[in-house]
Design a protein around this motif. Structure first.
Motif, short mmCIF file in Angstrom:
data_model
loop_
_atom_site.label_atom_id
_atom_site.label_comp_id
_atom_site.label_asym_id
_atom_site.label_seq_id
_atom_site.Cartn_x
_atom_site.Cartn_y
_atom_site.Cartn_z
N VAL A 1 5.57 2.45 7.44
CA VAL A 1 4.96 0.88 7.36
C VAL A 1 3.71 0.88 6.65
N ALA A 2 2.81 1.88 7.47
CA ALA A 2 1.49 1.86 7.07
C ALA A 2 1.18 1.81 5.71
N ASP A 3 1.95 2.59 4.78
CA ASP A 3 1.74 2.72 3.43
C ASP A 3 2.13 1.65 2.60
N ALA A 4 3.42 1.04 3.22
CA ALA A 4 4.02 -0.25 2.57
C ALA A 4 2.97 -1.34 2.82
N ALA B 1 -1.18 -5.21 0.68
CA ALA B 1 -2.66 -5.56 0.71
C ALA B 1 -3.35 -5.44 -0.65
N ASP B 2 -3.24 -4.07 -1.36
CA ASP B 2 -3.66 -4.13 -2.52
C ASP B 2 -3.00 -5.12 -3.60
N VAL B 3 -1.92 -5.45 -3.43
CA VAL B 3 -1.33 -6.47 -4.19
C VAL B 3 -2.00 -7.84 -4.26
N LEU B 4 -2.13 -8.09 -2.82
CA LEU B 4 -2.61 -9.40 -2.73
C LEU B 4 -4.12 -9.64 -3.08
N ASN B 5 -4.82 -8.39 -3.34
CA ASN B 5 -6.24 -8.43 -3.95
C ASN B 5 -6.26 -8.53 -5.26
N LYS B 6 -5.14 -8.52 -5.81
CA LYS B 6 -5.36 -8.56 -7.37
C LYS B 6 -5.47 -10.01 -7.74
N LEU C 1 -2.30 -12.68 -9.35
CA LEU C 1 -1.19 -12.41 -8.41
C LEU C 1 0.08 -12.49 -8.99
N LEU C 2 0.72 -11.44 -9.28
CA LEU C 2 2.30 -11.40 -10.19
C LEU C 2 3.30 -11.55 -8.97
N ALA C 3 4.05 -12.65 -9.29
CA ALA C 3 4.99 -12.97 -8.42
C ALA C 3 6.10 -11.67 -7.97
N GLY C 4 6.40 -10.87 -9.47
CA GLY C 4 7.42 -10.12 -9.27
C GLY C 4 7.07 -8.90 -8.52
N GLU C 5 5.54 -8.59 -8.71
CA GLU C 5 5.09 -7.29 -7.94
C GLU C 5 5.13 -7.69 -6.55
N LEU C 6 4.52 -8.94 -6.21
CA LEU C 6 4.62 -9.13 -4.80
C LEU C 6 5.84 -9.04 -4.10
N ARG C 7 6.76 -9.69 -4.75
CA ARG C 7 8.41 -9.49 -4.24
C ARG C 7 8.59 -8.28 -3.75
N GLN C 8 8.34 -7.15 -4.84
CA GLN C 8 8.67 -6.10 -4.69
C GLN C 8 8.30 -5.33 -3.53
N VAL C 9 6.79 -5.47 -3.45
CA VAL C 9 6.03 -4.81 -2.33
C VAL C 9 6.32 -5.35 -0.93
N VAL C 10 6.99 -6.59 -0.96
CA VAL C 10 7.22 -7.14 0.42
C VAL C 10 8.74 -6.84 0.91
N GLN C 11 9.42 -6.57 -0.35
CA GLN C 11 10.86 -5.98 0.04
C GLN C 11 10.81 -4.46 0.62
N VAL D 1 2.09 -1.58 13.76
CA VAL D 1 2.31 -2.98 13.85
C VAL D 1 1.46 -3.54 12.71
N VAL D 2 2.07 -4.38 12.00
CA VAL D 2 1.50 -5.08 10.77
C VAL D 2 0.45 -6.28 11.36
N SER D 3 -0.54 -6.37 10.83
CA SER D 3 -1.40 -7.50 11.35
C SER D 3 -1.04 -9.06 11.11
N GLN D 4 -1.09 -9.99 11.94
CA GLN D 4 -0.75 -11.03 11.78
C GLN D 4 -1.60 -11.73 10.50
N GLN D 5 -2.85 -11.32 10.30
CA GLN D 5 -3.38 -11.90 9.18
C GLN D 5 -2.89 -11.49 7.91
N LEU D 6 -2.36 -10.20 7.83
CA LEU D 6 -1.71 -9.72 6.44
C LEU D 6 -0.45 -10.61 6.38
#
Length: 355
Positions: free
Chosen positions: A2-5, A10-15, A18-28, A63-68
């Motif tokens: 979970v920590a790695d994911a 977080a890295d993708v969100l800082n790009k 922001l590419l929707a396809g990449e965001l969708r993949q890391v969220v999955q 635990v994933v932070s609520q801010q993220l």
């Protein structure tokens, strides 16, 4: 895992961009990792219950932070990635909308009513202004979203019919314990759909949401008159439902089933919540409503029904002292003490004397 994911997300969100396809993949990937972690935690709890001890090597969950979570949901909403947003809300819901109050309006504007309901029921802190704004969207529908509302209403009716069917099967099976709980859910299911319009059914979850009364009253003052009248008519229907079916007021078993994920579509406001919202509307708009001919009969009907409720419960006020005494766990007065003016206690010794 979970920590790695979470770090990849977080890295993708800082790009930029922001590419929707990449965001969708890391969220999955994050959702899959969280799901696996939750399953492992459930298995560990089951093992602990069976062995009456903590399993060896058990690791605390990440635990994933609520801010993220809030940052991710905002990005998914902007990209209109509703499926990914719904999956994230399922495994890691956003607890507070204070950092993202426009989410409800975005979901309402996009006609994502099931996701709106899921978000409201999962949150523990919702700004009153955002909630009332979403409420206004439901009260003043537009022709463009009629199909989406009809579809959501059909899902609610299907869930209600399924709940009623389960109650009939439980009654036929002859299991009193199961039948009683399922029957309570069936009553609430019928109440959620019967007598309410397609748009009104969308309001149920909004009235369930936790909200600050002072902030809510200030927000309700901003509602236009047509929306106020429709909201009052909706609340009038609930007052009639609870007045005619007092058993609905005890919904503890239904709330537990809904918390367990059963029939979330059928969440309905409690009697207390209905009265509180009615108070907020009347306090905010009583002067305006008193001058509207269309509101006179509605106010008179509400007054008549609530007077009946008050008259039937006014005698319980005399029990307030006793109830407070028992709720505090205070000791009952004994014979040697001063007799209470509210109640008395008699002790009867039924022990058999030994020969």
């Amino acid at each position: 895992m979970v920590a790695d994911a979470a770090q990849r997300l977080a890295d993708v969100l800082n790009k930029e961009p922001l590419l929707a396809g990449e965001l969708r993949q890391v969220v999955q990937q994050l959702c899959a990792a969280l799901h696996t972690q939750q399953q492992a935690a459930a298995g560990a709890v089951a093992a602990q219950q069976q062995q009456h001890q903590t399993p060896a090597g058990a690791q605390p969950p990440v635990v994933v932070s609520q801010q993220l979570v809030a940052h991710t949901i905002a990005a998914l909403a902007d990209a209109q990635e509703w499926t990914a947003l719904g999956r994230l809300q399922t495994v890691q819901p956003l607890q507070s909308l204070a950092s993202y109050p426009s989410l409800l309006s975005q979901l309402a504007d996009a006609h994502q009513y099931a996701l709106l309901r899921q978000t409201v029921l999962a949150a523990q802190d919702i700004p009153a202004g955002a909630l009332v704004q979403a409420m206004q969207h439901m009260l003043l529908p537009q022709q463009a979203d009629s199909a989406a509302r009809q579809q959501d209403s059909q899902h609610m009716r299907a869930a209600a019919e399924a709940a009623i069917h389960n109650a009939e099967q439980a009654a036929a099976a002859g299991d009193p314990a199961t039948a009683s709980a399922v029957l309570e859910l069936a009553r609430h299911a019928a109440a959620a759909v019967d007598g309410f319009t397609v748009s009104e059914r969308l309001l149920h979850a909004l009235l369930v949401a936790p909200v600050d009364a002072v902030e809510a009253q200030a927000a309700v003052k901003q509602l236009p008159t047509p929306a106020v009248l429709k909201l009052l008519k909706y609340l009038d229907k609930w007052v009639a439902v609870y007045s005619n079916q007092p058993r609905l007021m005890d919904n503890s078993s239904v709330q537990q089933q809904q918390q367990d994920g059963l029939q979330a579509l059928l969440a309905i406001p409690s009697w207390t919540q209905v009265l509180e919202w009615a108070r907020l509307v009347l306090d905010a708009h009583l002067t305006r409503l008193a001058m509207l001919p269309a509101a006179v009969s509605l106010l008179q009907r509400l007054q008549h029904m609530l007077q009946q409720e008050v008259s039937s419960t006014s005698r319980l006020v005399q029990m307030k002292g006793v109830a407070d005494h028992l709720m505090l766990g205070a000791p009952l007065p004994m014979v040697a003490e001063v007799a209470s003016s509210e109640y008395t206690l008699e002790l009867l010794d039924l022990r058999v004397a030994s020969k």
